[in-house]
Design a protein around this motif. Structure first.
Motif: not given
Length: 86
Positions: A70, A72-75
Motif C-alpha cells: 500500500r 504510505r501516507k506522508e507524516k
C-alpha cells in the motif's frame, strides 16, 4: 514442599480412581456448582479458540491478500504553534 513422592503418587492414584468411578457410574457432576464450573470452563476455552481462529484468519488474509504494498501516507513534518508568535 514437604510431600514425598509416595504421598503424591497415592494422592494422584486416589484422584484417578475417583474420576474413573464417576465415569463408570455416569455421574460426572456431583452438584450444580460442578456443572456451572464446567460451563464457565467450556465458555473460556471456546472464546480462546475463536480468538485464535480470528488471529489465524487475519494473518492469512494480510499475508495472502496484500501482495501489492500500500502507498504510505506522508507524516507531517511539524505543526506551527501559533501561540508562540508575538
Amino acid at each position: 514442599m514437604g510431600r514425598s513422592a509416595d504421598e503424591l503418587g497415592q494422592e494422584l492414584k486416589a484422584t484417578a480412581e475417583e474420576v474413573l468411578g464417576r465415569l463408570k457410574s455416569h455421574q460426572l457432576f456431583q452438584s450444580e456448582w460442578d456443572i456451572a464450573a464446567f460451563v464457565v470452563f467450556l465458555t473460556f476455552v471456546g472464546t480462546v479458540v475463536v480468538l485464535l481462529l480470528l488471529v489465524v484468519i487475519h494473518c492469512c488474509c494480510c499475508c495472502c491478500c496484500s501482495s501489492s504494498p500500500r502507498p504510505r501516507k506522508e507524516k507531517p513534518q511539524g505543526v506551527d504553534n501559533l501561540a508562540l508568535e508575538p
